[in-house]
Design an enzyme around this catalytic site. Structure first.
Site, mmCIF file in Angstrom:
data_model
loop_
_atom_site.group_PDB
_atom_site.id
_atom_site.type_symbol
_atom_site.label_atom_id
_atom_site.label_comp_id
_atom_site.label_asym_id
_atom_site.label_seq_id
_atom_site.Cartn_x
_atom_site.Cartn_y
_atom_site.Cartn_z
ATOM 1 N N LYS A 111 75.200 57.977 -75.200
ATOM 2 C CA LYS A 111 75.342 59.035 -74.187
ATOM 3 C C LYS A 111 76.359 60.093 -74.578
ATOM 4 O O LYS A 111 76.350 61.192 -74.012
ATOM 5 C CB LYS A 111 75.697 58.437 -72.814
ATOM 6 N N LYS A 192 63.954 53.696 -75.186
ATOM 7 C CA LYS A 192 63.605 53.037 -73.921
ATOM 8 C C LYS A 192 63.173 54.083 -72.884
ATOM 9 O O LYS A 192 63.655 55.223 -72.911
ATOM 10 C CB LYS A 192 64.759 52.171 -73.402
ATOM 11 N N LYS A 195 65.157 57.255 -66.924
ATOM 12 C CA LYS A 195 65.034 58.242 -65.859
ATOM 13 C C LYS A 195 65.763 59.526 -66.206
ATOM 14 O O LYS A 195 65.513 60.554 -65.605
ATOM 15 C CB LYS A 195 65.520 57.671 -64.531
HETATM 16 P P1 ATP Z 1 69.677 56.128 -67.552
HETATM 17 O O1 ATP Z 1 68.532 56.155 -68.477
HETATM 18 O O2 ATP Z 1 69.821 57.286 -66.655
HETATM 19 O O3 ATP Z 1 70.953 55.723 -68.206
HETATM 20 P P2 ATP Z 1 68.410 53.825 -66.651
HETATM 21 O O4 ATP Z 1 67.029 54.269 -66.438
HETATM 22 O O5 ATP Z 1 68.766 53.010 -67.817
HETATM 23 O O6 ATP Z 1 69.399 55.045 -66.526
HETATM 24 P P3 ATP Z 1 70.014 52.243 -64.903
HETATM 25 O O7 ATP Z 1 70.400 52.540 -63.541
HETATM 26 O O8 ATP Z 1 71.074 52.452 -65.914
HETATM 27 O O9 ATP Z 1 68.761 53.083 -65.330
HETATM 28 O O10 ATP Z 1 69.410 50.806 -65.026
HETATM 29 C C1 ATP Z 1 69.061 50.003 -63.957
HETATM 30 C C2 ATP Z 1 68.468 48.721 -64.466
HETATM 31 O O11 ATP Z 1 67.184 48.970 -65.032
HETATM 32 C C3 ATP Z 1 69.289 48.042 -65.555
HETATM 33 O O12 ATP Z 1 69.249 46.651 -65.334
HETATM 34 C C4 ATP Z 1 68.574 48.385 -66.809
HETATM 35 O O13 ATP Z 1 68.761 47.413 -67.819
HETATM 36 C C5 ATP Z 1 67.137 48.413 -66.340
HETATM 37 N N1 ATP Z 1 66.337 49.295 -67.163
HETATM 38 C C6 ATP Z 1 66.508 50.624 -67.311
HETATM 39 N N2 ATP Z 1 65.589 51.132 -68.140
HETATM 40 C C7 ATP Z 1 64.821 50.096 -68.549
HETATM 41 C C8 ATP Z 1 63.698 49.973 -69.425
HETATM 42 N N3 ATP Z 1 63.199 51.029 -70.037
HETATM 43 N N4 ATP Z 1 63.145 48.755 -69.593
HETATM 44 C C9 ATP Z 1 63.644 47.674 -68.961
HETATM 45 N N5 ATP Z 1 64.694 47.711 -68.130
HETATM 46 C C10 ATP Z 1 65.293 48.905 -67.917
#
Ligand code: ATP
Ligand code: LTN
Length: 329
Positions: A111, A192, A195
């Site tokens: 990040k 991955k 969002k």
């Molecule tokens: P950002 O991408 O904005 O950092 P994020 O999409 O990773 O955010 P978080 O709020 O950080 O979302 O994650 C919430 C939960 O969802 C965490 O447990 C994270 O491991 C899981 N998660 C996020 N993206 C994925 C993914 N692509 N596959 C599986 N689990 C995910």
């Protein structure tokens, strides 16, 4: 009963990755364990957020928890900043952590890469996450694969605290799904699904309308072959779609492969879109009901009140052990 805690950031629209990697396990664990599920707004502000958007997303994520099937009578659902003890224990944990171990965090490296100015909050982010978990003495933390390293750090900090100040914190375990722990981007299977990706075609948002979902899946990158075969090393794009299929259709990987044996990608992608729509449409209906009823505010208030009781108790105990003079009558 085990104690379970997890959090999701209100930093954008929740995706199918959040749902498969984390929320599905929240729903499952609530039936047997004592659960705490938070919208982690204090974590979201480690990167700049528009105030109005942050407020809206915080309420939206909380409503999505309920829409996804979390029962507020079984699990505590609340907003991290409503339980003030999190921020306070976060500071205490920051003083236990070392610069070196925080510098090694891959989420921080990803990040902050290429940025001229990086917020100090992003650097100490994992110490607040450790506080979130340790403040309830959680046994299990349901997360996606990307959070494993933060969990490892939490365990190290708990252990360090226990060594210095006496055995107190439970050492938590990650709880990660076998398939779907890392749902990949639809446009690039080396990243991955996230969002915060500016390309909205790279993710399926839980609130995407059915036609948008169909379009995104039909445009998802595949390869030049035609075999629907799960082989993450050689066919990462197709394997990612098979993983999503298996989750949404409640089938095994082998069953999915067998169903599309010799049929090519066309029918597979078409059916995949329908399975995703079938999972998300009822969730979206419930979401709309919850948002329009306004009931979420009551749920969050109740959740924060219950969580605060546990969190405040831990904070007093930790401060006592660390040598703080506590206020007396
Ligand atoms: P950002 O991408 O904005 O950092 P994020 O999409 O990773 O955010 P978080 O709020 O950080 O979302 O994650 C919430 C939960 O969802 C965490 O447990 C994270 O491991 C899981 N998660 C996020 N993206 C994925 C993914 N692509 N596959 C599986 N689990 C995910
Ligand atoms: N760091 C997590 C969000 C998060 C969390 C937590 C997860 C904050 N506090 C406590 C589990 C337990 C993320 O980025 N997904």
């Amino acid at each position: 009963m085990k104690k379970v805690l997890s959090g999701i950031q209100p930093s954008g629209q929740l995706t199918l990755g959040n749902y498969i990697g984390a929320m599905q396990n929240f729903v499952k664990l609530q039936h047997t364990e004592e659960c705490f599920f938070m919208v982690v707004d204090l974590h979201a502000i480690t990167v700049a957020q528009d105030p109005a958007a942050l407020r809206e997303q915080t309420e939206a994520v909380a409503a999505l928890f309920i829409a996804a099937g979390i029962d507020p009578n079984k699990a505590n659902v609340y907003v991290q900043s409503h339980v003030r003890a999190h921020a306070e224990l976060g500071w205490l944990m920051t003083t236990i952590a070392n610069m070196g171990e925080l510098e090694r965090m891959t989420q921080f490296k990803d990040k902050s890469a290429g940025k001229d100015s990086v917020g100090a909050g992003l650097f100490v982010y994992p110490t607040l996450m450790a506080a979130d978990i340790l403040i309830y003495n959680a046994d299990l933390v349901p997360v996606g694969d990307d959070q494993k390293q933060h969990l490892e750090l939490t365990r190290d900090l708990a252990h360090r605290f226990n060594t210095r100040f006496g055995q107190y914190f439970t050492i938590p375990e990650p709880y990660i799904p076998k398939v779907g722990a890392r749902v990949m981007s639809l446009d690039d299977a080396s990243k991955k699904m996230s969002k915060s990706n500016p390309n909205v075609g790279s993710f399926i948002a839980l609130l995407d309308p059915p036609d948008v979902i169909r379009k995104k899946i039909s445009r998802a990158t595949t390869d030049s072959g035609r075999e629907v075969k799960y082989d993450p090393a050689n066919k990462p794009e197709v394997s990612n779609l098979i993983g999503i299929y298996a989750h949404c259709a409640n089938m095994t990987i082998a069953e999915v492969e067998e169903r599309y044996d010799g049929q090519g990608y066309g029918p597979f992608k078409k059916d995949l879109a329908e399975h995703v729509v079938a999972v998300l449409e009822p969730l979206q209906e419930r979401y709309n009901e919850i948002r329009s009823s306004g009931e979420i505010h009551h749920i969050l208030k109740q959740g924060a009140e219950r969580a605060s009781i546990v969190a405040e108790r831990t904070l007093i105990e930790v401060k006592e052990r660390m040598g703080f003079l506590l206020p007396r009558e």
